[in-house]
Design a protein around this motif. Structure first.
Motif, PDB file in Angstrom:
ATOM      1  N   VAL A  97      32.559  -7.662 -13.249  1.00  0.00           N
ATOM      2  CA  VAL A  97      33.077  -8.624 -14.229  1.00  0.00           C
ATOM      3  C   VAL A  97      33.428  -9.948 -13.560  1.00  0.00           C
ATOM      4  N   ASN A  98      34.127  -9.899 -12.426  1.00  0.00           N
ATOM      5  CA  ASN A  98      34.498 -11.143 -11.744  1.00  0.00           C
ATOM      6  C   ASN A  98      33.268 -11.886 -11.235  1.00  0.00           C
ATOM      7  N   SER A  99      32.300 -11.156 -10.690  1.00  0.00           N
ATOM      8  CA  SER A  99      31.082 -11.802 -10.188  1.00  0.00           C
ATOM      9  C   SER A  99      30.305 -12.434 -11.332  1.00  0.00           C
ATOM     10  N   TRP A 100      30.213 -11.730 -12.460  1.00  0.00           N
ATOM     11  CA  TRP A 100      29.496 -12.264 -13.620  1.00  0.00           C
ATOM     12  C   TRP A 100      30.137 -13.561 -14.105  1.00  0.00           C
ATOM     13  N   LYS A 101      31.463 -13.635 -14.004  1.00  0.00           N
ATOM     14  CA  LYS A 101      32.158 -14.845 -14.461  1.00  0.00           C
ATOM     15  C   LYS A 101      32.021 -15.999 -13.482  1.00  0.00           C
ATOM     16  N   THR A 102      32.081 -15.719 -12.178  1.00  0.00           N
ATOM     17  CA  THR A 102      32.202 -16.799 -11.194  1.00  0.00           C
ATOM     18  C   THR A 102      30.893 -17.238 -10.562  1.00  0.00           C
ATOM     19  N   ILE A 103      29.833 -16.441 -10.682  1.00  0.00           N
ATOM     20  CA  ILE A 103      28.607 -16.770  -9.951  1.00  0.00           C
ATOM     21  C   ILE A 103      27.960 -18.059 -10.467  1.00  0.00           C
ATOM     22  N   GLY A 104      28.246 -18.428 -11.703  1.00  0.00           N
ATOM     23  CA  GLY A 104      27.669 -19.652 -12.244  1.00  0.00           C
ATOM     24  C   GLY A 104      28.087 -20.890 -11.466  1.00  0.00           C
ATOM     25  N   SER A 159      38.357 -15.047  -4.381  1.00  0.00           N
ATOM     26  CA  SER A 159      38.142 -13.602  -4.530  1.00  0.00           C
ATOM     27  C   SER A 159      39.366 -12.799  -4.105  1.00  0.00           C
ATOM     28  N   PHE A 160      40.141 -13.311  -3.152  1.00  0.00           N
ATOM     29  CA  PHE A 160      41.357 -12.606  -2.746  1.00  0.00           C
ATOM     30  C   PHE A 160      42.489 -12.807  -3.750  1.00  0.00           C
TER      31      PHE A 160
END
Length: 227
Positions: A97-104, A159-160
């Protein structure tokens, strides 16, 4: 808690830096302008949406009994997975979920870095007979190294500090499998009202991030190249 935070942070960092670079390179390949714009918008849209809203949507998608994700994996013969209630899959869910939100954001920065590379360098390499792989490692990667370094530093810090995703998805559970340091700090400060201990955690955590950033700056001298 410390192990789960480190595990999730490092995987999220790797996804943003490595997968983000791969997707940015793919988006810069030849394709119709409207299609390229569509993909850029689709990757960037989650970044501008509230983290709590994103986590709430994914909480329904990852529901064990009614979620769309389990329905899709069930089509290929996989049984229902307890994405949010299993100590093995709860951290994975937070990472996804976090990667999907921030990778953009990473993709957008990479695209800016790729567009700043002079075309003359690529054209000269093609004339010399360099293939796509050689051009990437000899030209693109060195010229993109300052951008990569920037994203490593920014994504390490972000990320931390993840909070909304584990809070909404799993409440840090089961047990402490997906609990982060920031979430623990919040519980001690506003759940137990132990503000002194929470402040000590916050100061220590800040100092750790400062040290990590300093180490990254030190190591960057070996692989970051500037024109």
């Amino acid at each position: 808690m410390y192990g789960s935070t480190t595990y999730m942070a490092l995987v999220i960092l790797a996804v943003n830096v490595v997968v983000g670079l791969l997707l940015a390179v793919l988006l810069e390949t030849r394709m119709p302008r409207w299609l390229r714009g569509f993909f850029r918008l689709s990757f960037l849209f989650p970044f501008v949406v509230s983290a709590s809203a994103v986590a709430l949507i994914w909480r329904f998608l990852l529901n064990k009994d009614l979620g769309l994700v389990n329905y899709l994996v069930g089509l290929v013969g996989v049984g229902r997975i307890d994405w949010l209630g299993s100590s093995a899959f709860a951290p994975v869910s937070v990472i996804v979920v976090n990667s999907w939100k921030t990778i953009g954001f990473s993709i957008l920065v990479y695209i800016a870095g790729l567009q700043a590379i002079p075309d003359q360098l690529k054209e000269a390499a093609i004339v010399d007979g360099a293939n796509a792989w050689t051009r990437f490692w000899r030209i693109t990667f060195p010229m993109l190294s300052p951008t990569i370094f920037f994203l490593v530093v920014i994504n390490t810090i972000n990320s931390f500090q993840i909070f909304a995703e584990p809070r909404v998805l799993t409440q840090g559970g089961p047990g402490d499998a997906s609990r982060t340091i920031v979430e623990y700090l919040y519980d001690r400060a506003f759940g137990d009202f132990d503000l002194g201990y929470a402040s000590a955690i916050g100061i220590t955590f800040t100092l750790v991030l400062i040290v990590l950033t300093a180490i990254q700056f030190r190591l960057s001298r070996r692989w970051t190249f500037y024109e």
